[in-house]
Design a protein around this motif. Structure first.
Motif, PDB file in Angstrom:
ATOM      1  N   MET A   1     -32.849  66.553   7.362  1.00 54.56           N
ATOM      2  CA  MET A   1     -31.756  65.965   6.609  1.00 54.56           C
ATOM      3  C   MET A   1     -32.003  64.463   6.467  1.00 54.56           C
ATOM      4  SD  MET A   1     -27.701  65.696   7.582  1.00 54.56           S
ATOM      5  CE  MET A   1     -27.539  67.434   7.761  1.00 54.56           C
ATOM      6  N   GLN A   2     -31.896  63.970   5.271  1.00 53.75           N
ATOM      7  CA  GLN A   2     -32.081  62.542   5.036  1.00 53.75           C
ATOM      8  C   GLN A   2     -30.780  61.799   5.281  1.00 53.75           C
ATOM      9  OE1 GLN A   2     -33.583  62.345   1.026  1.00 53.75           O
ATOM     10  NE2 GLN A   2     -35.665  62.147   1.795  1.00 53.75           N
ATOM     11  N   ILE A   3     -30.904  60.582   5.847  1.00 56.30           N
ATOM     12  CA  ILE A   3     -29.740  59.727   6.018  1.00 56.30           C
ATOM     13  C   ILE A   3     -30.062  58.352   5.450  1.00 56.30           C
ATOM     14  CG2 ILE A   3     -28.806  60.988   7.985  1.00 56.30           C
ATOM     15  CD1 ILE A   3     -29.957  58.847   9.812  1.00 56.30           C
ATOM     16  N   PHE A   4     -29.002  57.635   5.087  1.00 51.48           N
ATOM     17  CA  PHE A   4     -29.139  56.358   4.412  1.00 51.48           C
ATOM     18  C   PHE A   4     -28.123  55.360   4.950  1.00 51.48           C
ATOM     19  CE2 PHE A   4     -29.976  59.896   1.583  1.00 51.48           C
ATOM     20  CZ  PHE A   4     -31.246  59.617   1.118  1.00 51.48           C
ATOM     21  N   ILE A   5     -28.398  54.076   4.737  1.00 55.55           N
ATOM     22  CA  ILE A   5     -27.454  53.012   5.081  1.00 55.55           C
ATOM     23  C   ILE A   5     -26.549  52.782   3.882  1.00 55.55           C
ATOM     24  CG2 ILE A   5     -27.233  50.553   5.558  1.00 55.55           C
ATOM     25  CD1 ILE A   5     -29.859  50.747   7.116  1.00 55.55           C
ATOM     26  N   SER A   6     -25.248  52.739   4.139  1.00 58.49           N
ATOM     27  CA  SER A   6     -24.257  52.483   3.096  1.00 58.49           C
ATOM     28  C   SER A   6     -23.371  51.319   3.548  1.00 58.49           C
ATOM     29  CB  SER A   6     -23.413  53.740   2.864  1.00 58.49           C
ATOM     30  OG  SER A   6     -22.370  53.476   1.968  1.00 58.49           O
ATOM     31  N   PRO A   7     -23.564  50.123   2.997  1.00 56.52           N
ATOM     32  CA  PRO A   7     -22.771  48.969   3.426  1.00 56.52           C
ATOM     33  C   PRO A   7     -21.273  49.196   3.200  1.00 56.52           C
ATOM     34  CG  PRO A   7     -24.604  48.283   2.056  1.00 56.52           C
ATOM     35  CD  PRO A   7     -24.530  49.772   1.959  1.00 56.52           C
ATOM     36  N   GLU A   8     -20.495  48.861   4.209  1.00 60.06           N
ATOM     37  CA  GLU A   8     -19.043  48.969   4.135  1.00 60.06           C
ATOM     38  C   GLU A   8     -18.424  47.574   4.032  1.00 60.06           C
ATOM     39  OE1 GLU A   8     -15.563  51.191   3.944  1.00 60.06           O
ATOM     40  OE2 GLU A   8     -17.598  51.967   4.041  1.00 60.06           O
ATOM     41  N   VAL A   9     -18.832  46.676   4.936  1.00 63.19           N
ATOM     42  CA  VAL A   9     -18.344  45.293   4.942  1.00 63.19           C
ATOM     43  C   VAL A   9     -19.532  44.387   5.246  1.00 63.19           C
ATOM     44  CG1 VAL A   9     -16.856  43.612   6.113  1.00 63.19           C
ATOM     45  CG2 VAL A   9     -16.056  45.955   5.805  1.00 63.19           C
ATOM     46  N   ILE A  10     -19.731  43.380   4.415  1.00 60.23           N
ATOM     47  CA  ILE A  10     -20.761  42.389   4.695  1.00 60.23           C
ATOM     48  C   ILE A  10     -20.149  41.008   4.482  1.00 60.23           C
ATOM     49  CG2 ILE A  10     -22.981  41.428   3.992  1.00 60.23           C
ATOM     50  CD1 ILE A  10     -23.940  44.198   3.388  1.00 60.23           C
ATOM     51  N   LYS A  11     -20.006  40.296   5.601  1.00 61.45           N
ATOM     52  CA  LYS A  11     -19.474  38.931   5.585  1.00 61.45           C
ATOM     53  C   LYS A  11     -20.406  38.060   6.405  1.00 61.45           C
ATOM     54  CE  LYS A  11     -14.714  40.221   4.923  1.00 61.45           C
ATOM     55  NZ  LYS A  11     -13.349  39.902   5.197  1.00 61.45           N
ATOM     56  N   GLU A  12     -20.151  36.769   6.396  1.00 60.79           N
ATOM     57  CA  GLU A  12     -21.022  35.845   7.105  1.00 60.79           C
ATOM     58  C   GLU A  12     -21.057  36.125   8.609  1.00 60.79           C
ATOM     59  OE1 GLU A  12     -21.475  31.074   7.894  1.00 60.79           O
ATOM     60  OE2 GLU A  12     -20.367  31.753   6.145  1.00 60.79           O
ATOM     61  N   CYS A  14     -19.999  39.103  10.130  1.00 60.00           N
ATOM     62  CA  CYS A  14     -20.101  40.512  10.538  1.00 60.00           C
ATOM     63  C   CYS A  14     -20.642  41.374   9.412  1.00 60.00           C
ATOM     64  CB  CYS A  14     -18.749  41.048  10.995  1.00 60.00           C
ATOM     65  SG  CYS A  14     -17.577  41.350   9.673  1.00 60.00           S
ATOM     66  N   GLN A  15     -21.209  42.497   9.827  1.00 60.50           N
ATOM     67  CA  GLN A  15     -21.646  43.538   8.894  1.00 60.50           C
ATOM     68  C   GLN A  15     -21.269  44.879   9.501  1.00 60.50           C
ATOM     69  OE1 GLN A  15     -25.743  43.533   7.744  1.00 60.50           O
ATOM     70  NE2 GLN A  15     -25.759  41.366   7.243  1.00 60.50           N
ATOM     71  N   ILE A  16     -20.725  45.747   8.687  1.00 58.70           N
ATOM     72  CA  ILE A  16     -20.436  47.114   9.117  1.00 58.70           C
ATOM     73  C   ILE A  16     -21.114  48.028   8.111  1.00 58.70           C
ATOM     74  CG2 ILE A  16     -18.677  48.853   9.582  1.00 58.70           C
ATOM     75  CD1 ILE A  16     -16.748  46.501  10.144  1.00 58.70           C
ATOM     76  N   LEU A  17     -22.017  48.866   8.621  1.00 56.96           N
ATOM     77  CA  LEU A  17     -22.809  49.740   7.773  1.00 56.96           C
ATOM     78  C   LEU A  17     -22.574  51.187   8.173  1.00 56.96           C
ATOM     79  CD1 LEU A  17     -26.119  47.735   8.207  1.00 56.96           C
ATOM     80  CD2 LEU A  17     -24.487  47.501   6.342  1.00 56.96           C
ATOM     81  N   ASN A  18     -22.168  52.005   7.228  1.00 59.97           N
ATOM     82  CA  ASN A  18     -22.062  53.436   7.486  1.00 59.97           C
ATOM     83  C   ASN A  18     -23.448  54.045   7.361  1.00 59.97           C
ATOM     84  OD1 ASN A  18     -19.293  53.732   7.937  1.00 59.97           O
ATOM     85  ND2 ASN A  18     -18.865  53.815   5.747  1.00 59.97           N
ATOM     86  N   ILE A  19     -23.703  55.061   8.164  1.00 59.23           N
ATOM     87  CA  ILE A  19     -24.918  55.847   8.026  1.00 59.23           C
ATOM     88  C   ILE A  19     -24.457  57.189   7.462  1.00 59.23           C
ATOM     89  CG2 ILE A  19     -26.953  56.787   9.168  1.00 59.23           C
ATOM     90  CD1 ILE A  19     -26.713  53.714   9.375  1.00 59.23           C
ATOM     91  N   VAL A  20     -24.945  57.517   6.268  1.00 61.90           N
ATOM     92  CA  VAL A  20     -24.472  58.715   5.568  1.00 61.90           C
ATOM     93  C   VAL A  20     -25.629  59.666   5.288  1.00 61.90           C
ATOM     94  CG1 VAL A  20     -22.528  57.506   4.492  1.00 61.90           C
ATOM     95  CG2 VAL A  20     -24.700  57.639   3.283  1.00 61.90           C
ATOM     96  N   ASN A  21     -25.296  60.945   5.135  1.00 63.62           N
ATOM     97  CA  ASN A  21     -26.326  61.927   4.770  1.00 63.62           C
ATOM     98  C   ASN A  21     -26.413  62.035   3.249  1.00 63.62           C
ATOM     99  OD1 ASN A  21     -24.191  63.588   3.972  1.00 63.62           O
ATOM    100  ND2 ASN A  21     -24.342  64.930   5.749  1.00 63.62           N
TER     101      ASN A  21
END
Length: 95
Positions: A1-12, A14-21
Motif C-alpha cells: 500500500m502506498q502512503i503519501f504526505i499531505s500537509p495540513e498546517v504549515i506555519k513558521e 509548526c508543521q502538521i502533516l497527515n500521512i494518507v494512503n
C-alpha cells in the motif's frame, strides 16, 4: 500500500502533516514544533501494516528538516501501533 504526505498546517513555528494512503484515508501524522533552539517532532502511525512505508516516508523528511535548521536540538517521539520508533537506532543500522 502506498502512503503519501499531505500537509495540513504549515506555519513558521509548526508543521502538521497527515500521512494518507492512496484512498486519501489518514493512517498517521507527523508534526514539527519549533522553538528558538529546539525542534520537537511527534508522530504516530495507526496501521501497523504500513509501518515500513511510514518510516520510509517520514525519515527523509525529518532529516531534511534537521539539515534546514542545523542549529536546533531535535526532540522526537514517534510511535507505530503504540510502540515507540527509535530513529537513532534505525540510522545507526544504516551506517
Amino acid at each position: 500500500m502506498q502512503i503519501f504526505i499531505s500537509p495540513e498546517v504549515i506555519k513558521e513555528q509548526c508543521q502538521i502533516l497527515n500521512i494518507v494512503n492512496q484512498d486519501h484515508k489518514a493512517v498517521g501524522y507527523i508534526s514539527f514544533f519549533f522553538d528558538d533552539k529546539k525542534m520537537y517532532v511527534y508522530g504516530q502511525c495507526e496501521e501497523e501494516g504500513v509501518s515500513k512505508d511510514f518510516k520510509d516516508v517520514i525519515q527523509p523528511y525529518i532529516q531534511g528538516m534537521a539539515k534546514a535548521k542545523p542549529d536546533l536540538d531535535i526532540y522526537s517521539y514517534i510511535s507505530i501501533g503504540g510502540e515507540k520508533l527509535d530513529l537513532s537506532e534505525e540510522e545507526s543500522k544504516e551506517k
